[in-house]
Design an enzyme around this catalytic site. Structure first.
Site, short mmCIF file in Angstrom:
data_model
loop_
_atom_site.label_atom_id
_atom_site.label_comp_id
_atom_site.label_asym_id
_atom_site.label_seq_id
_atom_site.Cartn_x
_atom_site.Cartn_y
_atom_site.Cartn_z
N THR A 101 21.35 -96.92 -26.13
CA THR A 101 22.22 -96.52 -27.31
C THR A 101 23.65 -97.50 -26.94
O THR A 101 24.02 -98.32 -27.83
CB THR A 101 22.53 -95.45 -27.79
OG1 THR A 101 21.48 -94.63 -27.91
CG2 THR A 101 23.33 -95.32 -29.05
N ALA A 158 23.82 -89.54 -25.48
CA ALA A 158 23.01 -88.51 -24.99
C ALA A 158 21.64 -88.15 -25.24
O ALA A 158 21.12 -88.93 -26.19
CB ALA A 158 24.03 -87.49 -25.81
N GLY A 177 19.48 -88.81 -18.63
CA GLY A 177 18.22 -89.48 -18.87
C GLY A 177 18.08 -90.75 -18.15
O GLY A 177 17.17 -91.14 -17.77
N GLY A 178 19.16 -91.40 -18.29
CA GLY A 178 19.14 -92.85 -17.48
C GLY A 178 19.69 -92.60 -16.01
O GLY A 178 20.11 -93.67 -15.58
N GLU A 220 28.95 -91.19 -15.30
CA GLU A 220 29.16 -90.97 -16.77
C GLU A 220 30.46 -89.63 -16.86
O GLU A 220 31.38 -89.84 -17.69
CB GLU A 220 27.96 -90.40 -17.46
CG GLU A 220 27.14 -91.63 -17.49
CD GLU A 220 25.85 -91.26 -18.45
OE1 GLU A 220 25.14 -92.37 -18.92
OE2 GLU A 220 25.45 -90.11 -18.34
C1 5RP Z 1 22.25 -91.89 -19.08
C2 5RP Z 1 22.48 -91.10 -20.35
C3 5RP Z 1 22.06 -91.60 -21.68
O1 5RP Z 1 23.52 -91.53 -22.42
C4 5RP Z 1 21.15 -91.00 -22.39
O2 5RP Z 1 19.99 -90.87 -21.55
C5 5RP Z 1 20.85 -91.44 -23.68
O3 5RP Z 1 20.26 -92.52 -23.66
P1 5RP Z 1 19.62 -93.55 -24.75
O4 5RP Z 1 20.70 -93.98 -25.38
O5 5RP Z 1 18.88 -94.56 -23.99
O6 5RP Z 1 18.75 -92.80 -25.56
O7 5RP Z 1 22.92 -89.79 -20.01
O8 5RP Z 1 22.23 -91.18 -17.93
#
Ligand code: 5RP
Length: 229
Positions: free
Chosen positions: A37, A89, A102-103, A109
């Site tokens: 995102t 998020a 998740g990333g 962050e």
């Molecule tokens: C990375 C994060 C991201 O903000 C979260 O995983 C959301 O990712 P995406 O926009 O790909 O759904 O916390 O550490």
């Protein structure tokens, strides 16, 4: 009459990425998160890059993307405060509390978010939950403590798994590992974040309650909703 085709998740992400531009104050340095995102936000930022003094980035991946479009990236130590931090998020609840990581970028962050006066979360509607805990909770850990921390999660009813990449433990930008914990119901995000933060070997827990969002731009079938907390 034909029914309009619903927007895809990718299109919703692009919509909120574009909508976040209105939180970028000309001449300011902006805090930039990580993920698919945020990548849409960075793509949108290219259209106003002459107005952006620079960015503080939360990952190597975002830094590379920002530099590729010509936005200077500052070290967090060079900046006393940021007006806004924009990030995605994995989950966000009705109070602006989030699960992130998740990333695998959760530690940086949280650091960049803590520098900012305002956290603007950009997310498609699949991320909106009543209670945090559906998404496996990411926890960045010092590798020698991983097994012990996993056992502590078991006492809370959670099952912790070491995150792998290409069959090997994933190594974060900080040289550490990630545990993904399922089976938790995060009914008191502030208390759970505080508790897990105390465990030796935990670098960062992916609950963002003390560092919650003040605004969420939520991409929905009806367009972008602005939620404030
Ligand atoms: C990375 C994060 C991201 O903000 C979260 O995983 C959301 O990712 P995406 O926009 O790909 O759904 O916390 O550490």
């Amino acid at each position: 009459m034909t029914t309009p085709t619903p927007l895809t998740q990718d299109e919703l992400k692009a919509l909120v990425g574009q909508a976040a531009l209105r939180y970028v104050v000309p001449g300011d340095i902006v805090g930039v998160g990580t993920g698919s995102t945020v990548n849409k936000f960075i793509d949108a930022l290219a259209s106003i890059k002459s107005q952006v003094r620079g960015a503080v980035s939360s990952s190597v991946a975002s830094t590379e993307r920002l530099r590729a479009i010509g936005i200077p990236v500052f070290d967090a130590n060079e900046v006393e405060q940021l007006g806004v931090y924009i990030d995605g998020a994995d989950e966000i609840d009705g109070l602006g509390y989030m699960v992130k990581g998740g990333g695998a970028a959760l530690t940086r962050e949280k650091i960049v978010a803590s520098l900012a006066r305002q956290f603007v979360c950009i997310a498609d509607e699949s991320k909106r939950v009543e209670t945090l805990g559906r998404f496996p909770l990411p926890v960045e850990v010092i590798p020698m403590a991983a097994a012990h921390i996993a056992r502590r999660f078991a006492t809370l009813g959670g099952q912790a798994r070491l995150r792998l990449k290409d069959g090997q433990p994933l190594v974060t930008d900080n040289g550490q590992h990630i545990l993904d914990v399922t089976g938790l119901h995060v009914t008191d995000p502030l208390a759970m974040e505080s508790e897990i933060n105390q465990w030796p070997g935990v670098l960062t827990v992916g609950i963002f309650a003390h560092q919650k969002a003040q605004v969420c731009l939520l991409g929905t079938a009806q367009g972008v909703q602005t939620l404030t907390y």
